[in-house]
Design a protein around this motif. Sequence first.
Motif, short mmCIF file in Angstrom:
data_model
loop_
_atom_site.label_atom_id
_atom_site.label_comp_id
_atom_site.label_asym_id
_atom_site.label_seq_id
_atom_site.Cartn_x
_atom_site.Cartn_y
_atom_site.Cartn_z
N LYS A 204 0.83 -1.21 0.00
CA LYS A 204 0.00 0.00 0.00
C LYS A 204 0.86 1.26 0.00
O LYS A 204 1.87 1.32 0.68
CB LYS A 204 -0.99 0.00 1.15
N PRO A 205 0.46 2.24 -0.83
CA PRO A 205 1.23 3.49 -0.87
C PRO A 205 0.89 4.32 0.36
O PRO A 205 -0.01 5.14 0.33
CB PRO A 205 0.74 4.17 -2.15
N LEU A 206 1.61 4.10 1.44
CA LEU A 206 1.27 4.78 2.69
C LEU A 206 1.85 6.19 2.75
O LEU A 206 1.14 7.17 2.69
CB LEU A 206 1.81 3.96 3.86
N ILE A 211 4.54 7.50 -8.75
CA ILE A 211 4.65 8.40 -9.91
C ILE A 211 3.34 8.43 -10.70
O ILE A 211 3.04 9.39 -11.38
CB ILE A 211 5.81 7.97 -10.86
N GLY A 212 2.55 7.36 -10.61
CA GLY A 212 1.28 7.31 -11.35
C GLY A 212 1.46 6.68 -12.72
O GLY A 212 2.53 6.80 -13.34
N VAL A 213 0.43 6.00 -13.19
CA VAL A 213 0.46 5.37 -14.51
C VAL A 213 0.67 6.43 -15.60
O VAL A 213 1.32 6.20 -16.61
CB VAL A 213 -0.84 4.56 -14.74
N ASP A 214 0.15 7.64 -15.35
CA ASP A 214 0.26 8.70 -16.36
C ASP A 214 1.70 9.14 -16.57
O ASP A 214 2.01 9.76 -17.59
CB ASP A 214 -0.63 9.90 -16.00
N ALA A 215 2.60 8.81 -15.63
CA ALA A 215 4.01 9.19 -15.80
C ALA A 215 4.78 8.16 -16.64
O ALA A 215 5.94 8.37 -16.97
CB ALA A 215 4.68 9.33 -14.44
N LEU A 216 4.14 7.05 -16.98
CA LEU A 216 4.81 6.02 -17.78
C LEU A 216 4.69 6.37 -19.25
O LEU A 216 3.67 6.93 -19.68
CB LEU A 216 4.16 4.65 -17.52
N PRO A 217 5.68 6.03 -20.06
CA PRO A 217 5.60 6.33 -21.50
C PRO A 217 4.39 5.62 -22.13
O PRO A 217 3.97 4.56 -21.64
CB PRO A 217 6.91 5.76 -22.06
N ASN A 229 -2.92 -4.54 -13.57
CA ASN A 229 -2.23 -4.78 -12.30
C ASN A 229 -0.74 -4.47 -12.43
O ASN A 229 -0.13 -3.90 -11.52
CB ASN A 229 -2.40 -6.24 -11.85
N ASP A 230 -0.16 -4.84 -13.58
CA ASP A 230 1.27 -4.55 -13.81
C ASP A 230 1.49 -3.03 -13.80
O ASP A 230 2.42 -2.52 -13.16
CB ASP A 230 1.74 -5.13 -15.15
N LEU A 231 0.63 -2.30 -14.53
CA LEU A 231 0.79 -0.84 -14.60
C LEU A 231 0.60 -0.22 -13.21
O LEU A 231 1.30 0.73 -12.85
CB LEU A 231 -0.22 -0.24 -15.59
N GLY A 232 -0.34 -0.78 -12.44
CA GLY A 232 -0.56 -0.26 -11.08
C GLY A 232 0.69 -0.39 -10.23
O GLY A 232 1.02 0.51 -9.46
N MET A 233 1.40 -1.51 -10.38
CA MET A 233 2.63 -1.70 -9.60
C MET A 233 3.72 -0.74 -10.07
O MET A 233 4.44 -0.15 -9.26
CB MET A 233 3.11 -3.15 -9.73
N LEU A 234 3.84 -0.57 -11.39
CA LEU A 234 4.87 0.34 -11.92
C LEU A 234 4.57 1.78 -11.50
O LEU A 234 5.48 2.53 -11.14
CB LEU A 234 4.92 0.24 -13.45
N GLY A 235 3.31 2.14 -11.52
CA GLY A 235 2.93 3.51 -11.15
C GLY A 235 3.06 3.79 -9.67
O GLY A 235 3.01 4.94 -9.23
N ASN A 236 3.25 2.74 -8.89
CA ASN A 236 3.39 2.89 -7.42
C ASN A 236 4.83 3.17 -7.01
O ASN A 236 5.11 3.41 -5.84
CB ASN A 236 2.88 1.60 -6.75
N VAL A 237 5.75 3.14 -7.99
CA VAL A 237 7.16 3.44 -7.69
C VAL A 237 7.29 4.94 -7.43
O VAL A 237 6.62 5.76 -8.06
CB VAL A 237 8.04 2.98 -8.88
N GLU A 238 8.18 5.28 -6.49
CA GLU A 238 8.25 6.68 -6.04
C GLU A 238 8.94 7.62 -7.04
O GLU A 238 8.54 8.77 -7.19
CB GLU A 238 9.01 6.71 -4.71
N HIS A 239 10.01 7.10 -7.69
CA HIS A 239 10.75 7.96 -8.64
C HIS A 239 10.99 7.20 -9.93
O HIS A 239 11.25 6.00 -9.89
CB HIS A 239 12.16 8.31 -8.12
N LEU A 240 11.00 7.93 -11.04
CA LEU A 240 11.48 7.31 -12.28
C LEU A 240 12.98 7.09 -12.12
O LEU A 240 13.67 7.95 -11.54
CB LEU A 240 11.21 8.23 -13.46
#
Length: 295
Positions: A204-206, A211-217, A229-240
């Motif tokens: 959980k993003p506490l 970064i959000g899915v919108d920050a992905l290319p 689900n994959d995109l949700g996990m990638l978008g949960n990363v704090e920094h590119l």
Amino acid sequence: MLTIDVAELSPAQLQNYMQYAIAPRPICFATTIDKDGNINLSPFSFFNMFSTNPPLCIFSPARRVRDNTTKHTLENVLEVKECVINIVNYPMVQQMSLASTEYAKGINEFEKSGFTMLPSQLVKPPRVAEAPVQMECIIREVIHLGENPGAGNLILAEVKLIHIKEEILDTDGKIDQAKIDLVARLGGDWYCRVTPENLFKVAKPLTTLGIGVDALPSAVRNSHVLSGNDLGMLGNVEHLPSADEIDAIRNTSLVKEVMDATIGDATNRERELHELAKQWLSEGKVNEALKVVLL
Ligand SMILES: Cc1cc2nc3c(=O)[nH]c(=O)nc-3n(C[C@H](O)[C@H](O)[C@H](O)COP(=O)(O)O)c2cc1C
């Protein structure tokens, strides 16, 4: 998509759609007592917790769709403002269902269903000895939602004492989600059981801001390989990752293999890198997966 104006449905049809869709629902196995001391035990899946301070649960004995009568549980809490919320696990499910039979007022469903009454410490209604968790509650308020068939009656129950069977605790004294063996109600006669094989965790993003899915290319967002689900996990990363970090992933053997095998074939390279990322996501290697899709 089927779109339905609820005004066109009968209460029974609407109840059916809602109960199948709003599921699984936890089960409050409520013990109540009337002013003459008659004990009642009934299950309610219109139930959840809504506050921890104060610790408040709500469950709803609705007016019967069949004949618009009210349930004994509701009548009892209006007379004696106490209840016990017993939590239902798999070993209890058949007897719990039997206790939902519409027995006449004054019939004690503990006797009908074969459950054991355990005296409460604070309130008059007894606990279900077999339940893994038993919560003694004071009724704070009852909110009637209408006078028509199907209308709910929200019983706001403030938890005062919680009893927990030690066998469902882990070594830290917390409830072990795999040990409690919960069941939940779905639509119609369907139930589900929470088994260890069915449990999974979602980080959980506490405190961090993903970064959000919108920050992905867009090639990643529109990938034919990566799922939501994959995109949700990638978008949960704090920094590119930085350019150097992305570059460093090229030297790992699996990425190198893909790169070497797809020289001059951009489409297959992207697909294979996304497949590798998907594999890593399933192994929890989210940061590595993000670097791979950004190559
Ligand atoms: C798992 C389960 C969940 C139920 N959930 C509800 C509910 O949320 N609301 C309701 O009005 N009836 C619900 N029922 C039906 C009541 O348990 C049933 O009407 C019961 O006889 C009411 O008893 P009482 O009149 O003694 O209070 C449920 C039945 C089962 C088996």
